[in-house]
Write a protein that holds these residues in place. Structure first.
Motif, PDB file in Angstrom:
ATOM      1  N   LEU A  66      12.522  96.781   8.923  1.00 58.47           N
ATOM      2  CA  LEU A  66      12.528  96.991   7.474  1.00 58.47           C
ATOM      3  C   LEU A  66      13.434  98.176   7.196  1.00 58.47           C
ATOM      4  CD1 LEU A  66      11.605  96.752   4.523  1.00 58.47           C
ATOM      5  CD2 LEU A  66       9.585  98.109   5.150  1.00 58.47           C
ATOM      6  N   ASP A  67      14.451  97.956   6.401  1.00 59.83           N
ATOM      7  CA  ASP A  67      15.369  99.020   5.997  1.00 59.83           C
ATOM      8  C   ASP A  67      14.812  99.631   4.717  1.00 59.83           C
ATOM      9  OD1 ASP A  67      17.426 100.635   5.164  1.00 59.83           O
ATOM     10  OD2 ASP A  67      18.941  99.053   5.126  1.00 59.83           O
ATOM     11  N   LEU A  68      14.289 100.832   4.806  1.00 59.45           N
ATOM     12  CA  LEU A  68      13.672 101.463   3.641  1.00 59.45           C
ATOM     13  C   LEU A  68      14.690 101.879   2.586  1.00 59.45           C
ATOM     14  CD1 LEU A  68      10.783 103.632   5.131  1.00 59.45           C
ATOM     15  CD2 LEU A  68      10.665 101.398   4.017  1.00 59.45           C
ATOM     16  N   GLN A  69      15.950 101.981   2.955  1.00 63.37           N
ATOM     17  CA  GLN A  69      16.962 102.375   1.973  1.00 63.37           C
ATOM     18  C   GLN A  69      17.102 101.322   0.880  1.00 63.37           C
ATOM     19  OE1 GLN A  69      20.536 104.195   3.443  1.00 63.37           O
ATOM     20  NE2 GLN A  69      21.740 103.379   1.750  1.00 63.37           N
ATOM     21  N   ASP A  70      17.065 100.047   1.261  1.00 61.52           N
ATOM     22  CA  ASP A  70      17.192  98.998   0.247  1.00 61.52           C
ATOM     23  C   ASP A  70      16.024  98.017   0.222  1.00 61.52           C
ATOM     24  OD1 ASP A  70      17.640  97.405   2.447  1.00 61.52           O
ATOM     25  OD2 ASP A  70      19.768  97.135   2.070  1.00 61.52           O
ATOM     26  N   GLY A  71      15.015  98.250   1.075  1.00 55.79           N
ATOM     27  CA  GLY A  71      13.826  97.402   1.085  1.00 55.79           C
ATOM     28  C   GLY A  71      14.039  96.032   1.695  1.00 55.79           C
ATOM     29  N   GLU A  72      15.110  95.853   2.439  1.00 54.03           N
ATOM     30  CA  GLU A  72      15.434  94.554   3.028  1.00 54.03           C
ATOM     31  C   GLU A  72      14.833  94.413   4.425  1.00 54.03           C
ATOM     32  OE1 GLU A  72      19.363  91.798   3.904  1.00 54.03           O
ATOM     33  OE2 GLU A  72      19.571  93.626   2.734  1.00 54.03           O
ATOM     34  N   PHE A  73      14.330  93.210   4.711  1.00 53.39           N
ATOM     35  CA  PHE A  73      13.817  92.889   6.032  1.00 53.39           C
ATOM     36  C   PHE A  73      14.925  92.224   6.838  1.00 53.39           C
ATOM     37  CE2 PHE A  73       9.993  93.085   3.491  1.00 53.39           C
ATOM     38  CZ  PHE A  73       9.111  93.751   4.320  1.00 53.39           C
ATOM     39  N   PHE A  74      15.036  92.639   8.098  1.00 56.06           N
ATOM     40  CA  PHE A  74      16.032  92.076   8.994  1.00 56.06           C
ATOM     41  C   PHE A  74      15.353  91.503  10.223  1.00 56.06           C
ATOM     42  CE2 PHE A  74      18.461  95.202   6.646  1.00 56.06           C
ATOM     43  CZ  PHE A  74      19.689  94.584   6.452  1.00 56.06           C
ATOM     44  N   GLU A  75      15.974  90.486  10.780  1.00 59.87           N
ATOM     45  CA  GLU A  75      15.575  89.981  12.083  1.00 59.87           C
ATOM     46  C   GLU A  75      15.860  91.096  13.091  1.00 59.87           C
ATOM     47  OE1 GLU A  75      17.563  86.772  15.087  1.00 59.87           O
ATOM     48  OE2 GLU A  75      17.371  86.194  12.978  1.00 59.87           O
ATOM     49  N   TYR A  76      14.994  91.255  14.060  1.00 53.05           N
ATOM     50  CA  TYR A  76      15.210  92.240  15.122  1.00 53.05           C
ATOM     51  C   TYR A  76      16.174  91.615  16.116  1.00 53.05           C
ATOM     52  CZ  TYR A  76      14.172  95.196  19.157  1.00 53.05           C
ATOM     53  OH  TYR A  76      14.266  96.037  20.237  1.00 53.05           O
ATOM     54  N   SER A  77      17.467  91.936  15.936  1.00 57.70           N
ATOM     55  CA  SER A  77      18.491  91.333  16.782  1.00 57.70           C
ATOM     56  C   SER A  77      19.690  92.268  16.891  1.00 57.70           C
ATOM     57  CB  SER A  77      18.947  89.991  16.212  1.00 57.70           C
ATOM     58  OG  SER A  77      19.664  90.195  15.003  1.00 57.70           O
ATOM     59  N   VAL A  78      20.524  92.006  17.882  1.00 58.09           N
ATOM     60  CA  VAL A  78      21.751  92.775  18.069  1.00 58.09           C
ATOM     61  C   VAL A  78      22.621  92.653  16.823  1.00 58.09           C
ATOM     62  CG1 VAL A  78      23.916  92.874  19.388  1.00 58.09           C
ATOM     63  CG2 VAL A  78      21.730  92.656  20.587  1.00 58.09           C
ATOM     64  N   LYS A  79      22.772  91.442  16.308  1.00 58.45           N
ATOM     65  CA  LYS A  79      23.615  91.196  15.132  1.00 58.45           C
ATOM     66  C   LYS A  79      23.126  91.994  13.922  1.00 58.45           C
ATOM     67  CE  LYS A  79      25.345  87.615  12.114  1.00 58.45           C
ATOM     68  NZ  LYS A  79      25.024  86.396  11.445  1.00 58.45           N
ATOM     69  N   SER A  80      21.827  91.968  13.672  1.00 56.12           N
ATOM     70  CA  SER A  80      21.278  92.692  12.515  1.00 56.12           C
ATOM     71  C   SER A  80      21.497  94.188  12.643  1.00 56.12           C
ATOM     72  CB  SER A  80      19.785  92.409  12.363  1.00 56.12           C
ATOM     73  OG  SER A  80      19.564  91.072  12.023  1.00 56.12           O
ATOM     74  N   LEU A  81      21.243  94.738  13.827  1.00 57.22           N
ATOM     75  CA  LEU A  81      21.430  96.179  14.001  1.00 57.22           C
ATOM     76  C   LEU A  81      22.900  96.545  13.876  1.00 57.22           C
ATOM     77  CD1 LEU A  81      20.006  98.843  14.368  1.00 57.22           C
ATOM     78  CD2 LEU A  81      20.281  98.575  16.825  1.00 57.22           C
ATOM     79  N   GLU A  82      23.784  95.706  14.397  1.00 59.44           N
ATOM     80  CA  GLU A  82      25.216  95.952  14.231  1.00 59.44           C
ATOM     81  C   GLU A  82      25.580  96.030  12.754  1.00 59.44           C
ATOM     82  OE1 GLU A  82      27.463  92.955  16.302  1.00 59.44           O
ATOM     83  OE2 GLU A  82      27.222  93.949  18.236  1.00 59.44           O
ATOM     84  N   GLU A  83      25.059  95.108  11.943  1.00 61.07           N
ATOM     85  CA  GLU A  83      25.345  95.090  10.505  1.00 61.07           C
ATOM     86  C   GLU A  83      24.871  96.378   9.835  1.00 61.07           C
ATOM     87  OE1 GLU A  83      23.557  91.572   8.875  1.00 61.07           O
ATOM     88  OE2 GLU A  83      24.825  90.245  10.061  1.00 61.07           O
ATOM     89  N   ILE A  84      23.670  96.808  10.169  1.00 60.91           N
ATOM     90  CA  ILE A  84      23.118  98.030   9.570  1.00 60.91           C
ATOM     91  C   ILE A  84      23.953  99.240   9.975  1.00 60.91           C
ATOM     92  CG2 ILE A  84      21.133  99.598   9.537  1.00 60.91           C
ATOM     93  CD1 ILE A  84      19.372  97.035   9.991  1.00 60.91           C
ATOM     94  N   LEU A  85      24.211  99.374  11.267  1.00 60.88           N
ATOM     95  CA  LEU A  85      24.961 100.539  11.750  1.00 60.88           C
ATOM     96  C   LEU A  85      26.385 100.550  11.217  1.00 60.88           C
ATOM     97  CD1 LEU A  85      23.785 100.773  15.485  1.00 60.88           C
ATOM     98  CD2 LEU A  85      22.976 102.097  13.511  1.00 60.88           C
ATOM     99  N   ALA A  86      27.021  99.396  11.093  1.00 65.84           N
ATOM    100  CA  ALA A  86      28.393  99.333  10.585  1.00 65.84           C
ATOM    101  C   ALA A  86      28.478  99.894   9.168  1.00 65.84           C
ATOM    102  CB  ALA A  86      28.905  97.900  10.618  1.00 65.84           C
ATOM    103  N   LEU A  87      27.438  99.662   8.380  1.00 68.44           N
ATOM    104  CA  LEU A  87      27.418 100.147   6.996  1.00 68.44           C
ATOM    105  C   LEU A  87      26.956 101.595   6.863  1.00 68.44           C
ATOM    106  CD1 LEU A  87      25.840  97.043   5.245  1.00 68.44           C
ATOM    107  CD2 LEU A  87      28.220  97.811   5.081  1.00 68.44           C
ATOM    108  N   ARG A  88      26.104 102.056   7.793  1.00 70.73           N
ATOM    109  CA  ARG A  88      25.411 103.326   7.590  1.00 70.73           C
ATOM    110  C   ARG A  88      25.759 104.451   8.557  1.00 70.73           C
ATOM    111  NH1 ARG A  88      20.529 101.161   5.470  1.00 70.73           N
ATOM    112  NH2 ARG A  88      21.195  99.916   3.700  1.00 70.73           N
TER     113      ARG A  88
END
Length: 114
Positions: free
Chosen positions: A53-75
């Motif tokens: 759960l990304d508390l910055q925008d309240g979005e739920f993500f699948e726990y995966s390499v792809k999802s974490l890459e997306e989050i880290l790329a933006l943040r």
């Protein structure tokens, strides 16, 4: 929160947060109901889905390499480069939780000023 333990309510069930922070790691657990069986859920009969759960925008993500890459790329470009620099999908999967923890250390929920 119950006795200092954080829970997320999702789809009518409470799910314990294992790693709290800007990125919360938790495992959704739902009882699997079979026709004719008692409505009591046993651990071995649960459907479990790891999530972030990304508390910055309240979005739920699948726990995966792809999802974490997306989050880290933006943040967090530095952590993103380190994560993709592992160049080994197996190693990335093994270190997913550690990178969630490191992100939370670098981006605390509350900033303190002295």
């Amino acid at each position: 929160m119950d006795d200092g333990v954080l829970y997320i309510q999702r789809k009518g069930f409470d799910h314990k947060v294992t790693i709290p922070g800007q990125l919360c790691y938790f495992v959704e657990s739902y009882p699997i109901r079979r026709a004719g069986s008692a409505p009591v859920a046993m651990d071995k009969s649960n459907e479990t889905i790891p999530r972030i759960l990304d508390l910055q925008d309240g979005e739920f993500f699948e726990y995966s390499v792809k999802s974490l890459e997306e989050i880290l790329a933006l943040r967090d470009e530095e952590l993103f480069q380190e994560f993709i620099g592992l160049n080994n999908p197996k190693k990335q999967r093994q270190l997913l939780l550690r990178f969630v923890e490191r992100y939370n250390e670098r981006h605390p929920m509350f900033k303190t000023s002295l």
